[in-house]
Design an enzyme around this catalytic site. Structure first.
Site, PDB file in Angstrom:
ATOM      1  N   GLY A  41     -64.661  45.598  47.914  1.00 48.65           N
ATOM      2  CA  GLY A  41     -65.155  46.843  48.861  1.00 48.65           C
ATOM      3  C   GLY A  41     -65.539  48.047  47.913  1.00 48.65           C
ATOM      4  N   LEU A  76     -59.287  41.938  58.082  1.00 50.34           N
ATOM      5  CA  LEU A  76     -60.627  41.396  57.229  1.00 50.34           C
ATOM      6  C   LEU A  76     -60.430  41.246  55.939  1.00 50.34           C
ATOM      7  CD1 LEU A  76     -61.629  42.269  60.250  1.00 50.34           C
ATOM      8  CD2 LEU A  76     -63.701  43.183  59.149  1.00 50.34           C
ATOM      9  N   LYS A  94     -53.563  33.664  47.893  1.00 49.78           N
ATOM     10  CA  LYS A  94     -52.436  34.805  48.288  1.00 49.78           C
ATOM     11  C   LYS A  94     -52.924  35.821  49.178  1.00 49.78           C
ATOM     12  CE  LYS A  94     -49.740  36.610  44.622  1.00 49.78           C
ATOM     13  NZ  LYS A  94     -49.724  36.768  43.519  1.00 49.78           N
ATOM     14  N   ASN A 102     -48.088  39.012  56.084  1.00 48.81           N
ATOM     15  CA  ASN A 102     -47.635  40.572  56.079  1.00 48.81           C
ATOM     16  C   ASN A 102     -48.225  41.164  57.191  1.00 48.81           C
ATOM     17  OD1 ASN A 102     -46.117  40.514  53.745  1.00 48.81           O
ATOM     18  ND2 ASN A 102     -47.847  40.857  52.253  1.00 48.81           N
ATOM     19  N   ALA A 117     -60.002  37.370  60.682  1.00 48.90           N
ATOM     20  CA  ALA A 117     -61.282  37.363  60.486  1.00 48.90           C
ATOM     21  C   ALA A 117     -61.377  35.697  59.864  1.00 48.90           C
ATOM     22  CB  ALA A 117     -61.914  38.250  59.595  1.00 48.90           C
ATOM     23  N   TYR A 148     -60.494  29.452  49.455  1.00 48.63           N
ATOM     24  CA  TYR A 148     -61.142  30.306  50.537  1.00 48.63           C
ATOM     25  C   TYR A 148     -60.624  29.214  51.873  1.00 48.63           C
ATOM     26  CZ  TYR A 148     -64.293  33.341  53.300  1.00 48.63           C
ATOM     27  OH  TYR A 148     -64.894  33.819  54.240  1.00 48.63           O
ATOM     28  N   THR A 178     -73.511  36.287  58.352  1.00 49.28           N
ATOM     29  CA  THR A 178     -73.845  37.728  58.837  1.00 49.28           C
ATOM     30  C   THR A 178     -74.454  38.367  57.826  1.00 49.28           C
ATOM     31  OG1 THR A 178     -71.919  37.427  60.194  1.00 49.28           O
ATOM     32  CG2 THR A 178     -72.716  39.855  59.901  1.00 49.28           C
ATOM     33  N   HIS A 184     -73.301  42.951  49.689  1.00 46.83           N
ATOM     34  CA  HIS A 184     -73.298  43.166  48.062  1.00 46.83           C
ATOM     35  C   HIS A 184     -74.413  42.497  47.514  1.00 46.83           C
ATOM     36  CE1 HIS A 184     -68.801  43.647  47.949  1.00 46.83           C
ATOM     37  NE2 HIS A 184     -69.017  42.873  49.263  1.00 46.83           N
ATOM     38  N   ARG A 189     -75.880  35.535  48.040  1.00 47.62           N
ATOM     39  CA  ARG A 189     -76.215  35.165  49.613  1.00 47.62           C
ATOM     40  C   ARG A 189     -77.737  35.388  49.574  1.00 47.62           C
ATOM     41  NH1 ARG A 189     -71.848  35.248  53.505  1.00 47.62           N
ATOM     42  NH2 ARG A 189     -69.926  35.770  52.079  1.00 47.62           N
TER      43      ARG A 189
HETATM   44  N1  LIG Z   1     -69.893  38.422  55.717  1.00 47.68           N
HETATM   45  C1  LIG Z   1     -69.857  36.996  56.364  1.00 47.68           C
HETATM   46  O1  LIG Z   1     -70.882  36.520  56.578  1.00 47.68           O
HETATM   47  C2  LIG Z   1     -68.657  36.408  56.644  1.00 47.68           C
HETATM   48  C3  LIG Z   1     -68.570  35.089  57.111  1.00 47.68           C
HETATM   49  C4  LIG Z   1     -67.319  34.388  57.338  1.00 47.68           C
HETATM   50  C5  LIG Z   1     -66.020  35.341  57.345  1.00 47.68           C
HETATM   51  N2  LIG Z   1     -66.095  36.391  56.846  1.00 47.68           N
HETATM   52  C6  LIG Z   1     -64.634  37.260  56.541  1.00 47.68           C
HETATM   53  O2  LIG Z   1     -64.855  38.325  57.120  1.00 47.68           O
HETATM   54  C7  LIG Z   1     -63.920  39.176  56.083  1.00 47.68           C
HETATM   55  C8  LIG Z   1     -64.824  40.403  55.627  1.00 47.68           C
HETATM   56  O3  LIG Z   1     -65.680  39.739  55.065  1.00 47.68           O
HETATM   57  P1  LIG Z   1     -66.963  40.725  54.210  1.00 47.68           P
HETATM   58  O4  LIG Z   1     -68.201  40.205  54.302  1.00 47.68           O
HETATM   59  O5  LIG Z   1     -66.889  41.983  54.682  1.00 47.68           O
HETATM   60  O6  LIG Z   1     -66.590  40.740  52.555  1.00 47.68           O
HETATM   61  P2  LIG Z   1     -66.451  41.849  51.711  1.00 47.68           P
HETATM   62  O7  LIG Z   1     -66.068  41.275  50.281  1.00 47.68           O
HETATM   63  O8  LIG Z   1     -67.275  43.019  51.726  1.00 47.68           O
HETATM   64  O9  LIG Z   1     -64.914  42.624  52.482  1.00 47.68           O
HETATM   65  C9  LIG Z   1     -63.464  42.295  52.051  1.00 47.68           C
HETATM   66  C10 LIG Z   1     -62.985  43.286  51.920  1.00 47.68           C
HETATM   67  O10 LIG Z   1     -61.441  43.067  51.530  1.00 47.68           O
HETATM   68  C11 LIG Z   1     -60.958  43.770  50.281  1.00 47.68           C
HETATM   69  N3  LIG Z   1     -59.844  42.921  49.799  1.00 47.68           N
HETATM   70  C12 LIG Z   1     -59.954  41.777  49.167  1.00 47.68           C
HETATM   71  N4  LIG Z   1     -58.747  41.426  48.768  1.00 47.68           N
HETATM   72  C13 LIG Z   1     -57.619  42.293  49.210  1.00 47.68           C
HETATM   73  C14 LIG Z   1     -56.508  42.513  49.324  1.00 47.68           C
HETATM   74  N5  LIG Z   1     -55.674  41.554  48.805  1.00 47.68           N
HETATM   75  N6  LIG Z   1     -55.831  43.653  49.929  1.00 47.68           N
HETATM   76  C15 LIG Z   1     -56.577  44.669  50.523  1.00 47.68           C
HETATM   77  N7  LIG Z   1     -57.924  44.694  50.510  1.00 47.68           N
HETATM   78  C16 LIG Z   1     -58.549  43.476  49.907  1.00 47.68           C
HETATM   79  C17 LIG Z   1     -61.931  43.957  49.357  1.00 47.68           C
HETATM   80  O11 LIG Z   1     -62.134  44.915  48.458  1.00 47.68           O
HETATM   81  C18 LIG Z   1     -63.057  44.331  50.484  1.00 47.68           C
HETATM   82  O12 LIG Z   1     -63.239  45.382  50.734  1.00 47.68           O
HETATM   83  C19 LIG Z   1     -63.379  38.477  55.133  1.00 47.68           C
HETATM   84  O13 LIG Z   1     -61.968  38.232  55.578  1.00 47.68           O
HETATM   85  C20 LIG Z   1     -64.365  37.086  55.142  1.00 47.68           C
HETATM   86  O14 LIG Z   1     -63.586  36.042  54.902  1.00 47.68           O
HETATM   87  C21 LIG Z   1     -67.346  36.909  56.508  1.00 47.68           C
END
Ligand SMILES: NC(=O)c1ccc[n+]([C@@H]2O[C@H](COP(=O)([O-])OP(=O)(O)OC[C@H]3O[C@@H](n4cnc5c(N)ncnc54)[C@H](O)[C@@H]3O)[C@@H](O)[C@H]2O)c1
Length: 323
Positions: A41, A76, A94, A102, A117, A148, A178, A184, A189
């Site tokens: 993030g 998320l 983890k 948690n 999510a 994952y 999505t 990023h 992607r």
């Molecule tokens: N973008 C997609 O197309 C998509 C598809 C399927 C599932 N998802 C799920 O949606 C969620 C969000 O995805 P995204 O695309 O926004 O990804 P992203 O990488 O932009 O966002 C994930 C966020 O989680 C934070 N993070 C990671 N590990 C962490 C931890 N241990 N503690 C606190 N924060 C932590 C990261 O810093 C980041 O801000 C994820 O769980 C992902 O698996 C996304």
């Protein structure tokens, strides 16, 4: 504007999807606590929200317990693209599993609703198309994607065990591809790759002949689905597929992006990687039925907004380099 103001925790709130969700919840009149460890993030994703008195941020890793008073939790937090989640696979597992424990523990203590999510990757390399929620998947537990895929599967198990054992109110969504602003730029992607290559005038790399299809959901549509699911009664737990069932050939996507950016880039063909699926498409019958939800933003409109975001991002990066 929602009638009841809630205190809502969004883990991963500084990420791509999380930052749009924080925006939507604030617009609905809620108090939002964004928790993130900034692994993938960015503070820039939420900088425009910091002046809002209903918005708060906390740097925290969800593999450690968190004690806050909230009414709803959207979990998320987890790196989402293979490049990021394979960087530290043990931490990915983890985050998915200990993080879920948690957040479920917190939901149980404060009697909050909790949203997970999850992902279409729980279907692994599917043997049926398209996938409905009752398909159990075909995941390789030993491969590099397993941290994952299996992490997310175990998290779903935990959600349903908390539901059965503790009556925790759960909502599980399986997200398909999505796209949108704040993706990023270098996560490998296809949408972000093509847009960045087109804007930089580089060749657009296309694997195979480009006839393989993909389906892309615009981020605001997905977030609307999240909020609808959270708003359902306690009997609705999911899992619910969310994504766009409208398929497009990857070659056509590249051509549209070239057209929309006005780029002079040409398409460069490369051999298709072995594990590249020829088709991936969600079945969203359940989401339509339960939530009256389906994606609304047309691909050209969504791509236009995403291209604008990357144009500004790249211009900002170029300006910083020139300083
Ligand atoms: N973008 C997609 O197309 C998509 C598809 C399927 C599932 N998802 C799920 O949606 C969620 C969000 O995805 P995204 O695309 O926004 O990804 P992203 O990488 O932009 O966002 C994930 C966020 O989680 C934070 N993070 C990671 N590990 C962490 C931890 N241990 N503690 C606190 N924060 C932590 C990261 O810093 C980041 O801000 C994820 O769980 C992902 O698996 C996304």
């Amino acid at each position: 504007m929602s009638l009841v103001r809630k205190r809502v925790l969004v883990t991963g709130g500084a990420g791509f999807l999380g930052s749009h969700l924080c925006e939507r919840l604030l617009a609905d009149g809620h108090d939002v606590l964004c928790v993130d460890n900034y692994f993938t993030g960015r503070k820039a994703n939420i900088a425009h929200l910091l002046a809002n008195p209903n918005f708060e941020t906390l740097r925290h890793d969800i593999t450690f317990p968190l004690y806050v008073e909230v009414d709803e939790i959207y979990n998320l937090a987890c790196p989402a693209s293979p490049i990021h989640y394979q960087f530290d696979p043990v931490q990915t597992t983890k985050t998915s599993i200990v993080g879920a424990i948690n957040m479920l523990g917190l939901a149980k203590r404060v009697k909050a609703k909790v949203f997970q999510a999850s992902t279409s990757e729980v279907y692994g390399d599917p043997t049926v198309h398209p996938q409905t929620e009752d398909y159990r998947g075909n995941v390789n537990p030993l491969g590099p994607r397993a941290c994952y895929d299996e992490g997310k599967r175990a998290a779903e198990t935990l959600f349903f065990d908390y539901f059965r054992q503790h009556r925790t109110r759960i909502k599980v969504v399986r997200i398909f591809n999505t796209y949108g602003p704040r993706m990023h730029p270098n996560d490998g992607r296809v949408v972000s790759n093509f847009i960045v290559q087109a804007l930089q005038g580089e060749p657009i790399t296309l694997y195979g002949d480009g006839s393989q299809t993909r389906a892309f959901c615009f981020v605001t549509d997905l977030v609307d689905g999240f909020v609808r699911l959270m708003g359902t009664g306690d009997e609705v737990t999911g899992p619910v597929n969310m994504g766009n069932p409208h398929e497009i050939a990857v070659r056509e996507l590249a051509e549209r992006i070239i057209h929309l950016t006005g780029s002079a880039s040409r398409i460069e063909y490369r051999p298709l990687p072995q594990d590249d699926p020829t088709q991936r498409c969600p079945d969203i019958t359940l989401a339509r039925f339960l939530l009256n939800w389906e994606p609304k933003v047309a691909l050209d409109e969504g791509l236009g907004r995403t291209i604008e975001y990357f144009r500004q991002l790249l211009a900002g990066a170029a300006a910083t380099q020139a300083e």
